[in-house]
Motif scaffolding. Structure first.
Motif, PDB file in Angstrom:
ATOM      1  N   MET A 172       0.857  -1.180   0.000  1.00 51.19           N
ATOM      2  CA  MET A 172       0.000   0.000   0.000  1.00 51.19           C
ATOM      3  C   MET A 172       0.898   1.236   0.000  1.00 51.19           C
ATOM      4  O   MET A 172       1.900   1.286   0.701  1.00 51.19           O
ATOM      5  CB  MET A 172      -0.900  -0.017   1.228  1.00 51.19           C
ATOM      6  N   ARG A 173       0.510   2.208  -0.768  1.00 53.21           N
ATOM      7  CA  ARG A 173       1.275   3.448  -0.846  1.00 53.21           C
ATOM      8  C   ARG A 173       0.429   4.579  -0.287  1.00 53.21           C
ATOM      9  O   ARG A 173      -0.716   4.768  -0.691  1.00 53.21           O
ATOM     10  CB  ARG A 173       1.638   3.727  -2.299  1.00 53.21           C
ATOM     11  N   LEU A 174       1.004   5.332   0.635  1.00 50.09           N
ATOM     12  CA  LEU A 174       0.306   6.479   1.200  1.00 50.09           C
ATOM     13  C   LEU A 174       0.596   7.712   0.353  1.00 50.09           C
ATOM     14  O   LEU A 174       1.677   7.856  -0.214  1.00 50.09           O
ATOM     15  CB  LEU A 174       0.755   6.716   2.640  1.00 50.09           C
ATOM     16  N   THR A 175      -0.351   8.617   0.312  1.00 53.80           N
ATOM     17  CA  THR A 175      -0.179   9.858  -0.433  1.00 53.80           C
ATOM     18  C   THR A 175       0.787  10.787   0.297  1.00 53.80           C
ATOM     19  O   THR A 175       1.031  10.638   1.510  1.00 53.80           O
ATOM     20  CB  THR A 175      -1.520  10.588  -0.608  1.00 53.80           C
ATOM     21  N   SER A 176       1.315  11.770  -0.436  1.00 51.02           N
ATOM     22  CA  SER A 176       2.182  12.763   0.202  1.00 51.02           C
ATOM     23  C   SER A 176       1.391  13.551   1.246  1.00 51.02           C
ATOM     24  O   SER A 176       1.949  13.981   2.259  1.00 51.02           O
ATOM     25  CB  SER A 176       2.799  13.705  -0.834  1.00 51.02           C
ATOM     26  N   PHE A 177       0.087  13.717   1.043  1.00 46.24           N
ATOM     27  CA  PHE A 177      -0.781  14.395   2.007  1.00 46.24           C
ATOM     28  C   PHE A 177      -0.665  13.712   3.372  1.00 46.24           C
ATOM     29  O   PHE A 177      -0.467  14.363   4.401  1.00 46.24           O
ATOM     30  CB  PHE A 177      -2.226  14.332   1.477  1.00 46.24           C
ATOM     31  N   THR A 178      -0.743  12.393   3.370  1.00 42.86           N
ATOM     32  CA  THR A 178      -0.642  11.621   4.612  1.00 42.86           C
ATOM     33  C   THR A 178       0.782  11.639   5.155  1.00 42.86           C
ATOM     34  O   THR A 178       0.988  11.810   6.362  1.00 42.86           O
ATOM     35  CB  THR A 178      -1.115  10.177   4.369  1.00 42.86           C
ATOM     36  N   ASP A 179       1.756  11.485   4.283  1.00 42.17           N
ATOM     37  CA  ASP A 179       3.154  11.521   4.688  1.00 42.17           C
ATOM     38  C   ASP A 179       3.470  12.837   5.398  1.00 42.17           C
ATOM     39  O   ASP A 179       4.036  12.856   6.497  1.00 42.17           O
ATOM     40  CB  ASP A 179       4.040  11.343   3.452  1.00 42.17           C
ATOM     41  N   PHE A 180       3.077  13.953   4.797  1.00 45.76           N
ATOM     42  CA  PHE A 180       3.348  15.260   5.378  1.00 45.76           C
ATOM     43  C   PHE A 180       2.600  15.432   6.696  1.00 45.76           C
ATOM     44  O   PHE A 180       3.123  15.994   7.657  1.00 45.76           O
ATOM     45  CB  PHE A 180       2.966  16.380   4.418  1.00 45.76           C
TER      46      PHE A 180
END
Length: 143
Positions: free
Chosen positions: A1-9
């Motif tokens: 699963m890959r998280l969005t940059s929105f979630t990463d940030f």
């Protein structure tokens, strides 16, 4: 699963905020530390505030702080909030997406189970467990 940059940030910002939970952080400060777009981070903070994960206050002395203790915020809760409009696959979209093999698809249930397991694993950890060490603040000499 890959998280969005929105979630990463969002996770990065929350990890910093958890390092000093009684302190309000400005979006400018957090954006500067992690080299993020302040505008993007403002949207992230709005989503987190709407979910009660952070509380925000405008103006002098304002900023964002955790809405509850870091040990009461699971990583799964954060990811659910920040990924709420990101379907794992098209057929998981709120509108049902478009699938040319439905209803005979046998993959959807397995992907749904995998997503549930992923979030359940994140629910086992709290923001407190991944908090960054506090930054050393420049002290102002007493006069």
């Amino acid at each position: 699963m890959r998280l969005t940059s929105f979630t990463d940030f969002g996770l990065r910002a929350l990890m910093r905020m958890a390092s000093e939970p009684d302190r309000a952080f400005s979006t400018a400060e957090l954006a500067g530390e992690f080299d993020l777009s302040r505008h993007h981070l403002t949207k992230i903070m709005a989503a987190l505030a709407q979910a009660g994960i952070v509380v925000t206050r405008r103006g002098g002395g304002g900023g964002a702080r955790l809405g509850r203790a870091a040990d009461k915020i699971s990583l799964g809760d954060i990811v659910r909030v920040l990924e709420s409009d990101q379907a794992l696959v098209n057929c998981f979209a709120a509108d049902g997406g478009s699938c040319s093999i439905s209803p005979q698809c046998r993959l959807k249930a397995r992907l749904g189970s995998a997503e549930t397991a992923f979030l359940a694993e994140l629910d086992r950890s709290t923001l407190a467990e991944v908090a960054l060490p506090p930054l050393a603040h420049a002290s102002i000499p007493a006069l």
